[in-house]
Design a protein around this motif. Sequence first.
Motif: not given
Length: 341
Positions: A215-219, A323-326
């Motif tokens: 979610k941090l990366l999405d922000v 693979n884990e954080l997509k």
Amino acid sequence: MIANVNVKYLGRDEYKLKWSNAKETSIYLLPQPDKVVSEFLLTTSENSIEIKVTKYARPYFLLKDEDNEIIWATRVVPLEGTNNFRDLGGYLGADGKRIRWGKLFRSDHLHRLTENDKRVLDLIGLKTVVDYRSPAEYLAQPNQNWQALQQTFHLVPDAQRAVLAAKAGSTHEKVRQLVQREVDQNVRLDNSGKTMINQSKDFVRLDENKRIYRKLLDVLLEQENVPLDQHCRGGKDRTGYGVAIILYLLGVDMDTIISDYMLTKTLRKKRNQHRMAQYAHETDDQNVLAYLYSMLDTRSEYLEASFAEMINLSGSIDAYFKNELKVTPEEVVALRKIYLE
């Protein structure tokens, strides 16, 4: 060619600039890193100067010679109510590009900001905060507000190991619970740092934490959220991991990532000494005190444990992000477009 630039705040509006260069260097003042030059300051053949700047509360400096130019500012933003507020600008990332100044910040909590601090944050234009603290933490010490602030994302990782010694509301209770082994019967009370190493691994391996840091990366991928600060209580563990994964995706080398993480140790030294003095008033059990110090301390092996766990789970750091954080290659490109010069 200008290299190895450093800007340090000396207090009372005075700054010390140091750099390496065999040629004359011209220095200019900027109100923002992406604004036009505000003022020519001087040209010098020296590699160090001290200068007073009263025009801007958060000045940026442009250093220029016949070969290149570089913008720099203080790594630590000298605020009154927080001791670990830092700009991630200037770090060298992918393809020889540097992280843009004034876009990404990290800090401890923002509960004690002064009116002067708020004016600085308004000048920076800081519009987004990512707060990793639990509801109990931010209700007890809510962040201050300032005019530029538009939104706060409460992203709360599972970080129970990091708060084992902070469940009670007072120093006396924290120590009493540890002495009487009420916090965790299985925890080993010593200075090994094993609790924090396990916490660092939990950031990587727990599904809830994968969701939080994704979610941090999405922000971060939404440019309208910039400039952005991420913080927890001290700006060490939850924030340290969040910052590290950002720096890695921006192509910053591991030595620099660790060095940035370890700067918290220097900035929190006096605070930690004060805290340990309080604990020492409550107990003379050296094992308990050693354990408490390991929780407060900033150690490279804590962050290194996170990256090692990525390799353990996925075979490589890059494979973990994929693979884990997509994280897609397109998202990496987008992040670097937003945050690299």
